[in-house]
Design a protein around this motif. Structure first.
Motif, PDB file in Angstrom:
ATOM      1  N   UNK A  82     -32.134   9.464 -45.628  1.00  0.00           N
ATOM      2  CA  UNK A  82     -31.378  10.535 -46.287  1.00  0.00           C
ATOM      3  C   UNK A  82     -31.887  11.916 -45.864  1.00  0.00           C
ATOM      4  N   UNK A  83     -33.203  12.055 -45.679  1.00  0.00           N
ATOM      5  CA  UNK A  83     -33.762  13.351 -45.293  1.00  0.00           C
ATOM      6  C   UNK A  83     -33.300  13.759 -43.902  1.00  0.00           C
ATOM      7  N   UNK A  84     -33.428  12.856 -42.924  1.00  0.00           N
ATOM      8  CA  UNK A  84     -33.002  13.215 -41.564  1.00  0.00           C
ATOM      9  C   UNK A  84     -31.484  13.350 -41.496  1.00  0.00           C
ATOM     10  N   UNK A  85     -30.755  12.591 -42.321  1.00  0.00           N
ATOM     11  CA  UNK A  85     -29.311  12.766 -42.386  1.00  0.00           C
ATOM     12  C   UNK A  85     -28.929  14.148 -42.875  1.00  0.00           C
ATOM     13  N   UNK A  86     -29.685  14.677 -43.837  1.00  0.00           N
ATOM     14  CA  UNK A  86     -29.431  16.037 -44.309  1.00  0.00           C
ATOM     15  C   UNK A  86     -29.633  17.065 -43.223  1.00  0.00           C
ATOM     16  N   UNK A  87     -30.697  16.919 -42.432  1.00  0.00           N
ATOM     17  CA  UNK A  87     -30.932  17.852 -41.328  1.00  0.00           C
ATOM     18  C   UNK A  87     -29.856  17.717 -40.251  1.00  0.00           C
ATOM     19  N   UNK A  88     -29.424  16.484 -39.978  1.00  0.00           N
ATOM     20  CA  UNK A  88     -28.353  16.279 -38.995  1.00  0.00           C
ATOM     21  C   UNK A  88     -27.070  16.968 -39.436  1.00  0.00           C
ATOM     22  N   UNK A  89     -26.807  16.968 -40.742  1.00  0.00           N
ATOM     23  CA  UNK A  89     -25.604  17.613 -41.259  1.00  0.00           C
ATOM     24  C   UNK A  89     -25.718  19.130 -41.181  1.00  0.00           C
ATOM     25  N   UNK A  90     -26.892  19.664 -41.489  1.00  0.00           N
ATOM     26  CA  UNK A  90     -27.088  21.110 -41.452  1.00  0.00           C
ATOM     27  C   UNK A  90     -26.818  21.678 -40.062  1.00  0.00           C
ATOM     28  N   UNK A  91     -27.306  20.962 -39.036  1.00  0.00           N
ATOM     29  CA  UNK A  91     -27.180  21.518 -37.678  1.00  0.00           C
ATOM     30  C   UNK A  91     -25.806  21.238 -37.058  1.00  0.00           C
ATOM     31  N   UNK A 319     -45.889  -1.577 -39.613  1.00  0.00           N
ATOM     32  CA  UNK A 319     -45.772  -1.001 -38.272  1.00  0.00           C
ATOM     33  C   UNK A 319     -44.348  -0.549 -37.994  1.00  0.00           C
ATOM     34  N   UNK A 320     -43.372  -1.318 -38.476  1.00  0.00           N
ATOM     35  CA  UNK A 320     -41.966  -0.956 -38.281  1.00  0.00           C
ATOM     36  C   UNK A 320     -41.651   0.374 -38.951  1.00  0.00           C
ATOM     37  N   UNK A 321     -42.106   0.556 -40.189  1.00  0.00           N
ATOM     38  CA  UNK A 321     -41.834   1.810 -40.899  1.00  0.00           C
ATOM     39  C   UNK A 321     -42.464   2.997 -40.190  1.00  0.00           C
ATOM     40  N   UNK A 322     -43.689   2.836 -39.705  1.00  0.00           N
ATOM     41  CA  UNK A 322     -44.364   3.933 -38.998  1.00  0.00           C
ATOM     42  C   UNK A 322     -43.618   4.278 -37.725  1.00  0.00           C
ATOM     43  N   UNK A 323     -43.310   3.253 -36.924  1.00  0.00           N
ATOM     44  CA  UNK A 323     -42.650   3.501 -35.642  1.00  0.00           C
ATOM     45  C   UNK A 323     -41.287   4.152 -35.837  1.00  0.00           C
ATOM     46  N   UNK A 324     -40.470   3.617 -36.742  1.00  0.00           N
ATOM     47  CA  UNK A 324     -39.115   4.150 -36.910  1.00  0.00           C
ATOM     48  C   UNK A 324     -39.126   5.571 -37.467  1.00  0.00           C
ATOM     49  N   UNK A 325     -40.065   5.873 -38.366  1.00  0.00           N
ATOM     50  CA  UNK A 325     -40.153   7.240 -38.878  1.00  0.00           C
ATOM     51  C   UNK A 325     -40.444   8.221 -37.760  1.00  0.00           C
ATOM     52  N   UNK A 326     -41.434   7.899 -36.938  1.00  0.00           N
ATOM     53  CA  UNK A 326     -41.786   8.777 -35.826  1.00  0.00           C
ATOM     54  C   UNK A 326     -40.655   8.870 -34.813  1.00  0.00           C
ATOM     55  N   UNK A 327     -39.959   7.757 -34.586  1.00  0.00           N
ATOM     56  CA  UNK A 327     -38.875   7.764 -33.593  1.00  0.00           C
ATOM     57  C   UNK A 327     -37.697   8.618 -34.044  1.00  0.00           C
ATOM     58  N   UNK A 328     -37.223   8.429 -35.289  1.00  0.00           N
ATOM     59  CA  UNK A 328     -36.011   9.136 -35.708  1.00  0.00           C
ATOM     60  C   UNK A 328     -36.241  10.641 -35.796  1.00  0.00           C
ATOM     61  N   UNK A 329     -37.450  11.060 -36.143  1.00  0.00           N
ATOM     62  CA  UNK A 329     -37.742  12.499 -36.170  1.00  0.00           C
ATOM     63  C   UNK A 329     -37.645  13.075 -34.753  1.00  0.00           C
ATOM     64  N   UNK A 330     -38.227  12.378 -33.781  1.00  0.00           N
ATOM     65  CA  UNK A 330     -38.171  12.848 -32.395  1.00  0.00           C
ATOM     66  C   UNK A 330     -36.744  12.809 -31.849  1.00  0.00           C
TER      67      UNK A 330
END
Length: 475
Positions: A82-91, A319-330
């Motif tokens: 939801x957080x990254x979705x909000x940023x995607x919507x803003x831009x 490990x999945x949660x860590x990897x996906x968090x770092x990936x989607x932000x990048x």
């Protein structure tokens, strides 16, 4: 009678998004075009509010007789999605305004797609899972084709719809087989049922359908075309929020519904992971369009994430949660970088047109370099720690061949990632870029800061949070 307290605790973010979406429909009908510009702030606030509710009800709960069940594992994914979705919507606002497609329907579709993300993450039953997937998918098909005057956008939406319908049919047929041979649609009931050939066939069909949703090979064919043809803000949304949600849902289904027969699906997931890493890494080497390149990069990174799924719940969930968090932000930051590169002729999508970016916009070149190094997994940037956690999970689970493929594909990926850096830093400058929207600038810089500095400092805290969240699967 319904237990409203339990319902709010279990699906508070989804109730919030449903209410926000329906209110948005009403406001759009009343205000019409006057709601267009305001709607983007409205939608972003709704998504950030949903992220906050995910933290508020972080421990989760169960409602509707077991149709939905949340825990710390899925609420972690909800917060990030939801957080990254909000940023995607803003831009997105500036891009749509320049292309005369700024309409409040875009925001409403994003909200309902996010509602679908929340539904699949909350699902503890095959019926709830399928309803959530279709809510997410139908909204996504329209978003991909949102730029109606663009032939590429229309083609992207059509391809996504046709292939998505096929995958949904396979998922539904697999779910019907699972129900037929287990006698239940509830994940817990499926897990406790006796294994049978029919149940395994249903499980395999469900894996195929879910693999399409996360764009894993060999069900990946739609990804480069949709990423290239869809409007760039839509590509940014697809590569971040739904990617996080779908990947965690894939893991949740395998760990929860089929956890007791891991020996039956581990090899299948390992093969899909290996194919995704190889096809994604080698496929990106020949790409000249940056959005197609990011599409193939997404396929490869899904392969890395699937290594954690194949490793099993004990080794791979955190490990999945860590990897996906770092990936989607990048990934979000890189798509914001694509949005930032615009000339009088339109958007810049060719990699060769990035020449001389360091001399004309050094801050943008540095930020994009940090994001590229992070998503490539180079130390000391955030993405390295994500890949390291996945690699360790694979080794602990005895998946040495898969860990070797991970290392090889990561090395191959440097070929196309470093090519972009070389062009930005050392090639001759091209025509000057136009000014950038403030929201896009903020997203690029914030993503680079998070991926390059914040996660480097707080990686231990992120790891502890992720592994604590993964323990919620056992509850």
């Amino acid at each position: 009678m319904l237990d409203y307290t339990a319902m709010i605790v279990a699906i508070g973010p989804e109730l919030w998004l449903a209410a926000a979406g329906l209110l948005g429909v009403l406001l759009g009908a009343i205000l019409k075009d006057r709601f267009n510009a305001l709607s983007f702030k409205y939608g972003a606030l709704a998504l950030f509010g949903a992220a906050a509710l995910s933290l508020m009800f972080y421990q989760g709960g169960e409602a509707f007789g077991g149709l939905v069940k949340t825990n710390t594992f899925v609420n972690f994914a909800k917060f990030v999605s939801f957080a990254v979705g909000g940023f995607a919507l803003i831009m997105s606002e500036g891009f749509l305004k320049r292309h005369d497609t700024i309409r409040y329907e875009y925001v409403l579709l994003t909200l309902f797609a996010s509602l679908g993300m929340g539904m699949i993450l909350s699902a503890a039953d095959l019926m709830t899972l399928y309803m959530g997937i279709e809510t997410l998918s139908l909204s996504s098909y329209v978003l991909a084709a949102f730029h109606r005057d663009s032939a590429r956008s229309s083609e992207a939406g059509l391809k996504y719809f046709v292939l998505g319908a096929l995958a949904s049919g396979m998922l539904l047929y697999g779910a019907s087989l699972v129900y037929g041979f287990s006698g239940t649609t509830n994940f817990a009931g499926i897990s406790s049922s006796a294994p049978s050939i029919g149940l395994m066939f249903g499980m395999v069909l469900m894996i195929v359908g879910l693999a399409f949703k996360i764009s894993a090979a060999p069900m990946h064919a739609w990804t480069p075309d949709v990423y290239e043809g869809a409007p760039t803000p839509v590509g940014a949304f697809f590569a971040s929020a739904p990617k996080m949600a779908s990947m965690v849902v894939f893991a949740n289904v395998m760990f929860t519904a089929f956890g007791d027969v891991m020996d039956q699906w581990q090899l299948i997931v390992a093969i899909i992971a290996g194919l995704s890493m190889i096809i994604g890494s080698f496929g990106a080497l020949t790409q000249t369009n940056v959005k197609r390149l990011l599409g193939y990069s997404s396929i490869a990174n899904v392969g890395y994430a699937l290594v954690a799924v194949a490793a099993g719940q004990a080794s791979g969930a955190g490990a999945l949660l860590i990897f996906m968090t770092l990936y989607v932000v990048s990934a979000l930051g890189l798509f914001a970088g694509v949005l930032a590169m615009r000339r009088r002729g339109g958007m810049v999508e060719s990699i060769d047109e990035l020449g001389g970016l360091m001399s004309s916009r050094p801050w943008l070149a540095i930020a994009l370099t940090i994001l590229i190094f992070s998503i490539a997994g180079l130390p000391p940037f955030g993405g390295f720690f994500g890949k390291w956690e996945v690699f360790n999970a694979g080794i602990e689970a005895g998946l040495l061949p898969l860990a070797i493929i991970l290392v090889i594909s990561s090395v191959v990926s440097l070929g196309y990632y470093l090519r972009i850096v070389k062009i930005m830093w050392f090639d001759e400058p091209k025509e000057r870029f136009e000014s950038i929207d403030g929201s896009v600038t903020l997203t690029v810089l914030a993503s680079a800061f998070v991926a390059g500095i914040l996660f480097l400092v707080f990686i231990n805290q992120l790891s502890q949070w992720a592994y604590d969240a993964a323990r919620g699967l056992a509850s």
